[in-house]
Design a protein around this motif. Structure first.
Motif, PDB file in Angstrom:
ATOM      1  N   PHE A 131     -13.583 -36.240   5.513  1.00  0.00           N
ATOM      2  CA  PHE A 131     -13.997 -35.659   6.790  1.00  0.00           C
ATOM      3  C   PHE A 131     -12.855 -34.867   7.430  1.00  0.00           C
ATOM      4  O   PHE A 131     -11.712 -35.329   7.461  1.00  0.00           O
ATOM      5  CB  PHE A 131     -14.439 -36.786   7.733  1.00  0.00           C
ATOM      6  N   ALA A 148     -20.399 -36.060  14.411  1.00  0.00           N
ATOM      7  CA  ALA A 148     -20.743 -36.546  13.068  1.00  0.00           C
ATOM      8  C   ALA A 148     -21.548 -37.832  13.156  1.00  0.00           C
ATOM      9  O   ALA A 148     -22.494 -38.040  12.385  1.00  0.00           O
ATOM     10  CB  ALA A 148     -19.472 -36.750  12.251  1.00  0.00           C
ATOM     11  N   VAL A 165     -19.454 -42.660  10.087  1.00  0.00           N
ATOM     12  CA  VAL A 165     -18.402 -41.660   9.872  1.00  0.00           C
ATOM     13  C   VAL A 165     -17.013 -42.294   9.861  1.00  0.00           C
ATOM     14  O   VAL A 165     -16.113 -41.812   9.165  1.00  0.00           O
ATOM     15  CB  VAL A 165     -18.496 -40.550  10.943  1.00  0.00           C
ATOM     16  N   THR A 182     -17.141 -31.083   7.584  1.00  0.00           N
ATOM     17  CA  THR A 182     -17.102 -31.400   9.006  1.00  0.00           C
ATOM     18  C   THR A 182     -18.493 -31.255   9.604  1.00  0.00           C
ATOM     19  O   THR A 182     -19.428 -30.782   8.932  1.00  0.00           O
ATOM     20  CB  THR A 182     -16.089 -30.516   9.752  1.00  0.00           C
TER      21      THR A 182
END
Length: 296
Positions: free
Chosen positions: A184, A194, A208, A234
């Motif tokens: 990420f 996210a 996440v 992302t």
């Protein structure tokens, strides 16, 4: 009525925290600034508690700072009202989140090129700062992602902006394991964005925070650079992705259900928008109504 120059000196002194810096900012001598404060104290009582190399505002001093802010706001309202009929001369202040700001800025420059008498002041800021700036009359127009509930504000729907999962071009992204493999790329709103999107796309996944973090930046225009270089994925708002200069190096991973934020336009409700602000709004509303249709 208090002397406006005395008020400017006191407000600048409180802002700068130093007689020396206040004098430099005002292009006055330190003696002049001290004299202005002394004149105010003769009228209002002690305003400062003076200590070596520093001072502290008394309750009267804090009240005077509030009064200075009210005088400044009143002056700005007067200037706006006196010049509101001129759509092609003067300043327009707009403050917005970074993503929509990236898409707005070329439109603001184009408007200023078409009307050279305009001076457009644009600032990127989070929702809280946008609200404060509009309420304090430092910016005439603001955009936020959370609809405020304040009777001092006029609030209207401006645009909708989906969150997007963006990965390096050509990388297969089919399941949670692919996200773990990529890692990420975080940003100030990355965890929240996210979390909202991935919890819908991958229900039952760990979340996440369980993913490896392969980078972080707080610059909205740079978030997609490490993605384009294959360093990770992302989640960002669509307008930030549309403003990226190398779209061929990234891909949007489509999926359902979508997460869509509404952008809200706000300005003070107590007085009408200037003709300049109305001109700006006509242009950007037209552009975003068209671009939304193209982008979906």
């Amino acid at each position: 009525m208090l002397n406006p120059q005395w008020l400017r000196s006191f407000a600048t002194l409180a802002e700068q925290g130093s007689f020396t810096r206040a004098a430099e900012r005002l292009d006055l001598t330190q003696a002049a600034v001290s004299q202005h404060v002394q004149r105010l104290e003769e009228r209002l009582g002690p305003l400062l508690i003076r200590r070596p190399r520093q001072f502290e505002l008394t309750p009267a001093g804090r009240a005077l700072i509030d009064y200075c802010a009210e005088v400044g706001a009143a002056d700005q309202r007067l200037q706006q009202r006196l010049s509101e009929a001129d759509a092609e001369q003067g300043e327009i202040g707009l403050i917005s989140p970074g993503s929509i700001g990236l898409a707005l800025y070329p439109q603001l420059l184009a408007l200023q090129q078409a009307h050279p008498g305009l001076s457009i002041r644009h600032r990127f800021a989070p929702d809280r700062e946008v609200l404060e700036a509009v309420l304090d009359n430092r910016f005439e127009l603001g955009l936020v992602t959370l609809k405020p509930d304040d009777p001092r504000l006029s609030v209207s729907r401006f645009a909708e902006e989906p969150l997007e999962l963006v990965a390096p071009a050509g990388e297969p992204v089919r399941d949670w394991a692919d996200l773990e493999r990529l890692g990420f790329i975080d940003h100030p709103d990355g965890q929240a964005m996210a979390g909202r999107l991935l919890s819908r796309r991958f229900p039952g996944a760990p979340g996440v925070r369980s993913l490896p973090c392969h980078g972080f930046t707080n610059q909205i225009g740079l978030i997609l650079e490490p993605v384009a270089r294959g360093l990770g994925f992302t989640v960002i708002p669509r307008y930030a992705r549309l403003a990226f200069s190398r779209p061929e190096a990234i891909q949007v991973i489509d999926g359902a259900p979508p997460v869509v934020d509404t952008l809200w336009l706000l300005h003070r409700a107590e007085w009408p928008l200037t003709a300049r602000a109305q001109l700006l709004l006509r242009r950007i509303r037209r552009h975003f109504s068209t671009s939304e249709g193209e982008a979906v």
